[in-house]
Design an enzyme around this catalytic site. Structure first.
Site, PDB file in Angstrom:
ATOM      1  CE1 TYR A 174      -9.562  -2.883  -7.495  1.00  0.00           C
ATOM      2  CE2 TYR A 174      -9.849  -4.159  -9.509  1.00  0.00           C
ATOM      3  CZ  TYR A 174      -9.475  -2.988  -8.878  1.00  0.00           C
ATOM      4  OH  TYR A 174      -9.016  -1.926  -9.622  1.00  0.00           O
ATOM      5  CG  ASP A 188     -17.203  -8.162 -10.312  1.00  0.00           C
ATOM      6  OD1 ASP A 188     -16.962  -8.625 -11.442  1.00  0.00           O
ATOM      7  OD2 ASP A 188     -16.484  -7.315  -9.758  1.00  0.00           O
ATOM      8  CE  LYS A 235     -10.491  -8.382 -15.605  1.00  0.00           C
ATOM      9  NZ  LYS A 235      -9.419  -7.590 -15.090  1.00  0.00           N
TER      10      LYS A 235
END
Ligand code: HOZ
Length: 429
Positions: free
Chosen positions: A144, A239, A267
């Site tokens: 994702y 990622d 984050k």
């Protein structure tokens, strides 16, 4: 355990927020029941709207490496907010955090701040396309990379949890350029690259996947992808939204000793504030506007409150490398304890763990990709989730998410987690 306030809040939320939540995985839809409405958190613990305390293994999906409301971060935010919450103009602090990240992460010559991991991945892909002049890219089933259109093909996290195969609103034109392979299958990538010779701009991967549970790359897999990218002029994108600054100060690149061309973050670099970033080799990054014509922008990019939060956390991580050893020790302790009780139960299981990322699949076979994660007994996982919640342990509400440890966890917390797992296994036999 009393959940009256969460139940009431969820019912009220559904009147004005789609599904009662601002991000689907929070809704407890696949595990069932009412999502907890959180009031506050400190260290390793969350407190819900009914005053219940939970040991937190989500940690805001990664960033709370040192625990919630970490004092130096809270103080830095408070002090910075007095000077205004946004300028939309450059600040010295943005240079400081960029320099700090460059000193921690390998292969980052230039870095651009954005406001989320989604934005970071979307922008890195655009850059790879702009740099190579090619359109197609490869992503892996169950990975994702945020919710930009191009990535919503065979995606993990909420799409896997809710079994969303195709996303209405994403045009065929966009998704035709997204090629997918099973994670850990190097031959499949070679085949896809050969079939699409000179058409692939990028390969993007979670170097340790966290959106189908935790999935570890096989030995030589990432190195194999690196080689393909070098041979075929393909931009290799890591990622590192979850792994960055978590698996090591230099993220998965450092821990797994494989270089990417571009890296995306999120984050963690905002210590939980809405931040993302993408960076990498100068040769590629210099194509970003205003240096080049690959356009990317944002009023809130480099926001001072987000920057000071991230800077303060990253500095702590850089200055205290012992934190990673301690996190690894805690994760290994949890792994050992869970492994013992699961083995004794006779229940088929797989625990995947690397550094402070860990997850359990109730499976007879190794879980190495999306298919093996999806064929595990996820109904049993859902029961396990609720048992743990009742025991005051907050796991991700889906088998398609990794757990994240924080350094704030005590060995007593880990023992409670192992004991509650044992109680669950004893109860279902
Ligand atoms: N993508 C995050 C981890 N899988 C979950 C955050 C969210 O979608 O709300």
């Amino acid at each position: 355990m009393k959940l009256n306030n969460s139940i009431q809040l969820f019912s009220r939320a559904q009147q004005s927020i789609p599904g009662g939540v601002n991000s689907p995985v929070r809704a407890f839809k696949s595990v069932g029941g009412t999502p907890l409405f959180i009031k506050k958190a400190k260290g390793a613990y969350l407190y819900d709207a009914d005053g219940n305390q939970y040991i937190d293994y989500i940690n805001s999906w990664g960033p709370m490496i040192l625990g919630h409301a970490y004092d130096p971060v809270v103080k830095a935010i408070q002090e910075k907010a007095i000077d205004s919450t946004s300028f939309g103009a450059p600040t010295e602090l943005e240079i400081e955090i960029a320099e700090l990240i460059k000193s921690m992460a390998p292969n980052v010559d230039l870095i651009r701040m954005v406001s989320s991991g989604t934005e970071a991945c979307m922008s890195a892909l655009r850059l790879a396309r702009g740099y190579t002049g090619k359109n197609k890219f490869i992503k892996f089933e169950g990975c994702y990379h945020g919710h930009a259109d191009s990535f919503l093909v065979k995606a993990g996290s909420g799409l896997a949890t809710f079994n969303i195969q195709t996303v209405p609103g994403v045009t065929g034109g966009v998704s035709n350029d997204t090629l997918t392979c099973a994670y850990n299958d190097l031959q499949a990538v070679k085949k896809l690259v050969a079939e699409n010779k000179n058409e692939i701009a990028a390969i993007i991967i979670e170097p340790v996947a966290g959106n189908m549970g935790c999935i570890i790359p096989k030995e030589g897999y990432l190195e194999g992808l690196r080689k393909i990218c070098d041979e075929e002029n393909i931009v290799f994108i890591f990622d590192e939204v979850m792994t960055g600054f978590r698996l090591a100060a230099g993220g998965a690149q450092e821990r797994l000793k494989v270089n990417a061309d571009l890296v995306t973050y999120g984050k963690v670099i905002g210590a939980g504030m809405p931040v993302g970033a993408f960076g990498g080799k100068k040769e590629i990054m210099q194509h970003i506007a205003p240096l080049g014509n690959v356009y990317q922008a944002g009023t809130l990019s480099g926001n001072p409150i987000a920057m000071i939060a991230g800077y303060t956390l990253l500095k702590e991580l850089k200055n205290n490398p012992g934190i990673y050893k301690e996190l690894d020790k805690k994760a290994a302790y949890l792994y050992k304890g869970l492994n013992e009780v699961l083995k004794a139960s006779g229940q088929p299981y797989v625990i995947n763990q690397l550094g402070s990322m860990i997850s359990i699949h109730f499976s007879e076979k190794p879980v190495i990709d999306f298919t093996s994660a999806a064929t595990a007994n996820n109904t049993l996982f859902n029961k396990y989730f609720h048992h743990m919640l009742q025991a005051g342990i907050y796991l991700p509400p889906s088998a398609f998410e990794t757990w994240f440890l924080s350094d704030a966890l005590s060995y007593e917390d880990l023992n409670k987690t192992i004991e509650a797992t044992n109680n669950f296994l004893t109860a279902i036999v």
